[in-house]
Design a protein around this motif. Structure first.
Motif, PDB file in Angstrom:
ATOM      1  N   ALA A  35       1.085  -1.162   0.309  1.00  0.00           N
ATOM      2  CA  ALA A  35      -0.105  -0.036  -0.087  1.00  0.00           C
ATOM      3  C   ALA A  35       0.902   1.242  -0.394  1.00  0.00           C
ATOM      4  CB  ALA A  35      -0.781   0.137   1.211  1.00  0.00           C
ATOM      5  N   LEU A  36       1.826   1.293   0.918  1.00  0.00           N
ATOM      6  CA  LEU A  36       2.776   2.380   0.853  1.00  0.00           C
ATOM      7  C   LEU A  36       3.530   2.722  -0.463  1.00  0.00           C
ATOM      8  CD1 LEU A  36       4.570   2.002   4.209  1.00  0.00           C
ATOM      9  CD2 LEU A  36       2.714   3.792   3.550  1.00  0.00           C
ATOM     10  N   LYS A  37       3.771   1.526  -1.141  1.00  0.00           N
ATOM     11  CA  LYS A  37       4.470   1.865  -2.477  1.00  0.00           C
ATOM     12  C   LYS A  37       3.520   2.496  -3.795  1.00  0.00           C
ATOM     13  CE  LYS A  37       7.554  -2.064  -2.076  1.00  0.00           C
ATOM     14  NZ  LYS A  37       7.819  -3.566  -2.542  1.00  0.00           N
ATOM     15  N   VAL A  38       2.182   2.494  -3.573  1.00  0.00           N
ATOM     16  CA  VAL A  38       1.383   3.111  -4.146  1.00  0.00           C
ATOM     17  C   VAL A  38       0.730   4.219  -3.540  1.00  0.00           C
ATOM     18  CG1 VAL A  38       0.701   0.907  -5.467  1.00  0.00           C
ATOM     19  CG2 VAL A  38      -0.609   1.531  -3.461  1.00  0.00           C
ATOM     20  N   ARG A  39       1.455   4.642  -2.537  1.00  0.00           N
ATOM     21  CA  ARG A  39       1.151   5.880  -1.754  1.00  0.00           C
ATOM     22  C   ARG A  39       0.068   6.053  -0.960  1.00  0.00           C
ATOM     23  NH1 ARG A  39       4.160  10.828  -5.165  1.00  0.00           N
ATOM     24  NH2 ARG A  39       5.995   9.739  -5.580  1.00  0.00           N
ATOM     25  N   VAL A  40      -0.729   4.823  -0.564  1.00  0.00           N
ATOM     26  CA  VAL A  40      -1.685   4.730   0.217  1.00  0.00           C
ATOM     27  C   VAL A  40      -1.383   4.409   1.692  1.00  0.00           C
ATOM     28  CG1 VAL A  40      -3.773   3.307   0.830  1.00  0.00           C
ATOM     29  CG2 VAL A  40      -2.984   3.483  -1.527  1.00  0.00           C
ATOM     30  N   LEU A  41      -1.687   5.509   2.365  1.00  0.00           N
ATOM     31  CA  LEU A  41      -1.139   5.673   3.916  1.00  0.00           C
ATOM     32  C   LEU A  41      -2.027   5.051   4.884  1.00  0.00           C
ATOM     33  CD1 LEU A  41       0.139   8.945   3.737  1.00  0.00           C
ATOM     34  CD2 LEU A  41       1.779   7.210   4.001  1.00  0.00           C
ATOM     35  N   ARG A  42      -3.320   4.792   4.673  1.00  0.00           N
ATOM     36  CA  ARG A  42      -4.387   4.405   5.681  1.00  0.00           C
ATOM     37  C   ARG A  42      -4.094   3.055   6.490  1.00  0.00           C
ATOM     38  NH1 ARG A  42      -6.897   7.465   8.696  1.00  0.00           N
ATOM     39  NH2 ARG A  42      -7.429   8.551   6.820  1.00  0.00           N
ATOM     40  N   PRO A  43      -3.748   1.880   5.762  1.00  0.00           N
ATOM     41  CA  PRO A  43      -3.111   0.745   6.434  1.00  0.00           C
ATOM     42  C   PRO A  43      -1.803   1.007   7.267  1.00  0.00           C
ATOM     43  CG  PRO A  43      -3.582   0.405   4.229  1.00  0.00           C
ATOM     44  CD  PRO A  43      -3.533   1.686   4.229  1.00  0.00           C
ATOM     45  N   ALA A  44      -0.951   1.833   6.955  1.00  0.00           N
ATOM     46  CA  ALA A  44       0.270   2.163   7.917  1.00  0.00           C
ATOM     47  C   ALA A  44      -0.151   2.905   8.943  1.00  0.00           C
ATOM     48  CB  ALA A  44       1.217   2.662   7.040  1.00  0.00           C
ATOM     49  N   LEU A  45      -1.202   3.874   8.760  1.00  0.00           N
ATOM     50  CA  LEU A  45      -1.338   4.682   9.988  1.00  0.00           C
ATOM     51  C   LEU A  45      -2.185   3.832  10.809  1.00  0.00           C
ATOM     52  CD1 LEU A  45      -2.652   8.070   8.079  1.00  0.00           C
ATOM     53  CD2 LEU A  45      -0.858   7.705   9.941  1.00  0.00           C
ATOM     54  N   GLU A  46      -3.130   3.070  10.554  1.00  0.00           N
ATOM     55  CA  GLU A  46      -3.924   2.209  11.380  1.00  0.00           C
ATOM     56  C   GLU A  46      -2.745   1.057  12.236  1.00  0.00           C
ATOM     57  OE1 GLU A  46      -6.530   0.038   9.202  1.00  0.00           O
ATOM     58  OE2 GLU A  46      -7.876   2.109   8.641  1.00  0.00           O
ATOM     59  N   TRP A  47      -1.876   0.641  11.560  1.00  0.00           N
ATOM     60  CA  TRP A  47      -0.906  -0.350  12.250  1.00  0.00           C
ATOM     61  C   TRP A  47      -0.252   0.608  13.132  1.00  0.00           C
ATOM     62  CZ3 TRP A  47       4.479  -0.396  13.045  1.00  0.00           C
ATOM     63  CH2 TRP A  47       4.919  -1.583  13.150  1.00  0.00           C
ATOM     64  N   ALA A  48       0.388   1.912  12.843  1.00  0.00           N
ATOM     65  CA  ALA A  48       1.120   2.568  13.822  1.00  0.00           C
ATOM     66  C   ALA A  48       0.300   3.279  14.995  1.00  0.00           C
ATOM     67  CB  ALA A  48       1.781   3.680  12.936  1.00  0.00           C
ATOM     68  N   VAL A  49      -0.712   3.218  14.886  1.00  0.00           N
ATOM     69  CA  VAL A  49      -1.829   3.618  16.062  1.00  0.00           C
ATOM     70  C   VAL A  49      -2.011   2.672  16.932  1.00  0.00           C
ATOM     71  CG1 VAL A  49      -4.145   4.449  16.589  1.00  0.00           C
ATOM     72  CG2 VAL A  49      -2.906   5.820  14.858  1.00  0.00           C
ATOM     73  N   SER A  50      -2.009   1.397  16.348  1.00  0.00           N
ATOM     74  CA  SER A  50      -2.373   0.049  17.252  1.00  0.00           C
ATOM     75  C   SER A  50      -1.187  -0.309  18.143  1.00  0.00           C
ATOM     76  CB  SER A  50      -2.940  -0.840  16.338  1.00  0.00           C
ATOM     77  OG  SER A  50      -2.033  -1.294  15.245  1.00  0.00           O
ATOM     78  N   ASN A  51       0.227   0.098  17.435  1.00  0.00           N
ATOM     79  CA  ASN A  51       1.121  -0.299  18.099  1.00  0.00           C
ATOM     80  C   ASN A  51       2.149   0.998  18.421  1.00  0.00           C
ATOM     81  OD1 ASN A  51       1.807  -3.234  17.288  1.00  0.00           O
ATOM     82  ND2 ASN A  51       1.083  -2.383  15.428  1.00  0.00           N
ATOM     83  N   ARG A  52       1.263   1.939  18.816  1.00  0.00           N
ATOM     84  CA  ARG A  52       1.925   3.270  19.348  1.00  0.00           C
ATOM     85  C   ARG A  52       2.888   3.064  20.496  1.00  0.00           C
ATOM     86  NH1 ARG A  52      -2.181   8.175  20.399  1.00  0.00           N
ATOM     87  NH2 ARG A  52      -2.099   7.901  17.771  1.00  0.00           N
ATOM     88  N   GLU A  53       2.333   2.517  21.676  1.00  0.00           N
ATOM     89  CA  GLU A  53       3.004   2.439  22.717  1.00  0.00           C
ATOM     90  C   GLU A  53       4.614   1.725  22.528  1.00  0.00           C
ATOM     91  OE1 GLU A  53       0.932   0.599  25.814  1.00  0.00           O
ATOM     92  OE2 GLU A  53      -0.697   2.188  25.999  1.00  0.00           O
TER      93      GLU A  53
END
Length: 391
Positions: A163-181
C-alpha cells in the motif's frame, strides 16, 4: 567487488551505445520520412499521379533512393559495433567470474540440522518478500512445519508495504496507531512521519482541502514536544495553498524520495517490534558469500598449488580473514595482530603505553622480566602499565 565493477563498466558502455543508437535511428528515420513525404507531395502537386517524370525529377528520386540506402547502411554498421560491445560484456563476465565454485565447497557440511536451518532461513526470506505460496511449497517439499502465527505478521507487513508503494497511507497509519506504545518505547518517529505525509497529500489538493487539512492537524498534538519545528513548517505551508505548494518556499515538502524513506522506516521499525533484523538473514549471507568467494577461490588455488592440503580442513573456520566491509559489522571484534586470534572475555584486548593494542595472552608471552618491548615500535614499558580496553 572489483570484478563486479569491471563487468558493470562494460555493461554501462553497451547501454550508453544502445541509447545513442536508438536516438540516432529515430532521428535518421524521421528525417527520411519527412524528406520522402515532402518529395511525394511536391511530385503530386506539380505533375499529378499519371504524368511522366521529367529528367530532373528522376534525378531527384535517384538521389533520394541513394540517401535512403546510405542511411540504412550506416545504421547497420553502427548496429554491428553494438554487437562487438555486447560480446565484450560476455568476455568480461567469463574473465572476472569463475563458473565453477565447487573447489571451495566442503563435502558433508550440510548435515540434517544444517539443512533444516537453511530451509527455515529460506522460508523466512520468502515470507519477508511476500512470496507466501513459494514458502508454503518449500515447507511441504522439505517436510518443515511452520506455525501459522509465524506467517501472519509477514502477511500484514507486506500488505502495508504494498500500500505504501502506491502511496496509500491508511493501512500503515492504522498499524502505527495500534502499536503506538511499543513504537514510542523504541523512540520511533514512524507515526508522526505517516501523519506528516498524509497532511502533505492534503496540501497538494490546494484550497479545496484547506478545512480538512486544518482538522487533520489535530493529529500532530501528541508529537508537538519532539517535532515542534516540523509541525511549524507544515502549518506555515498553509499560507501558500492558494498559489500552490509547488510554487512556494515549501516545495521541499513534495520531495518524492520521502515515500521511499517511509517504506524503509516502516520496515525497520516493524522488524524491530517483531524481534527481527531489518535485512533477511539469507540476503546478508548471500551478499557476504559474494564478497568472500573470490578470496576463497584464490586461497584454495594457492593451497592446491603448494600441496598444503591440511591447511583448510575445518568446516567451521576459514584459512584466512576475509574483510566483508563495514556493512557486515554487527558487533565490534578485535583480532590480536600477534597471535592472530579474536579476543574474548578471558583474553581481552590490552592497550600499551605507546598506544598499540594486543591481546592479554600475547602480553603475557612477550614480556621478559619486568620489561616489555612493543612489537610495533621500539618503546620499552612495564607490562603492568597496559590497560584493558572495551569496544
Amino acid at each position: 567487488m572489483e570484478q563486479c565493477v569491471t563487468v558493470e563498466r562494460e555493461l554501462e558502455k553497451v547501454l550508453h551505445k544502445f541509447s545513442g543508437y536508438g536516438q540516432l535511428c529515430e532521428r535518421g528515420l524521421e528525417e527520411l520520412i519527412d524528406y520522402t513525404g515532402g518529395l511525394k507531395h511536391e511530385i503530386l502537386q506539380s505533375h499529378g499521379q499519371d504524368a511522366e517524370l521529367s529528367g530532373t525529377l528522376s534525378l531527384v528520386l535517384t538521389q533520394c533512393c541513394k540517401r535512403i540506402k546510405d542511411t540504412v547502411q550506416k545504421l547497420a554498421s553502427d548496429h554491428k559495433d553494438i554487437h562487438s560491445s555486447v560480446s565484450r560484456v560476455g568476455k568480461a563476465i567469463d574473465k572476472n567470474f569463475d563458473s565453477d565454485i565447487s573447489s571451495v565447497g566442503i563435502d558433508g557440511c550440510w548435515q540434517a540440522d544444517s539443512q533444516r536451518l537453511l530451509n527455515e532461513v529460506m522460508v523466512e526470506h520468502f515470507f519477508r518478500q511476500g512470496m507466501l505460496d513459494v514458502a508454503e511449497e518449500l515447507c511441504q517439499e522439505s517436510g518443515l512445519s511452520v506455525d501459522p502465527s509465524q506467517k501472519e505478521p509477514f502477511v500484514e507487513l507486506n500488505r502495508i508495504l504494498e500500500a505504501l508503494k502506491v502511496r496509500v497511507l491508511r493501512p500503515a497509519l492504522e498499524w502505527a496507531v495500534s502499536n503506538r506504545e511499543m513504537l514510542i518505547a523504541q523512540n520511533s518517529s514512524l507515526e508522526f512521519k505517516l501523519h506528516r505525509l498524509y497532511f502533505i497529500s492534503l496540501l497538494m489538493g490546494g484550497t479545496t482541502n484547506q478545512r480538512e487539512a486544518l482538522q487533520y492537524a489535530k493529529n500532530f498534538q501528541p508529537f508537538a514536544l519532539n517535532h515542534q519545528k516540523d509541525i511549524q513548517v507544515l502549518m506555515g505551508s498553509l499560507v501558500y495553498l492558494r498559489q500552490g505548494i509547488e510554487n512556494s518556499p515549501y516545495v521541499h515538502l513534495l520531495d518524492a524520495n520521502q515515500w521511499a524513506d517511509i517504506c524503509d522506516i516502516f520496515t525497520r521499525d516493524a522488524c524491530a517490534l517483531l524481534g527481527l533484523s531489518v535485512e533477511s538473514p539469507l540476503s546478508v549471507s548471500f551478499s557476504a558469500g559474494c564478497v568472500a568467494l573470490p578470496a576463497l577461490i584464490n586461497i584454495k588455488a594457492v593451497i592446491e598449488q603448494r600441496q598444503c592440503t591440511g591447511v583448510w580442513n575445518q568446516k567451521d573456520e576459514l584459512p584466512i580473514e576475509v574483510d566483508l566491509g563495514k556493512k557486515c559489522w554487527y558487533h565490534s571484534i578485535f583480532a590480536c595482530p600477534i597471535l592472530r586470534q579474536q579476543t574474548t572475555d578471558n583474553n581481552p584486548p590490552m592497550k600499551l603505553v605507546c598506544g598499540h593494542i594486543i591481546s592479554r595472552d600475547a602480553l603475557n608471552k612477550m614480556f621478559n622480566g619486568s620489561k616489555l618491548k612493543c612489537p610495533y615500535c621500539p618503546m620499552e614499558q612495564s607490562p603492568g602499565d597496559a590497560k584493558q580496553i572495551f569496544f
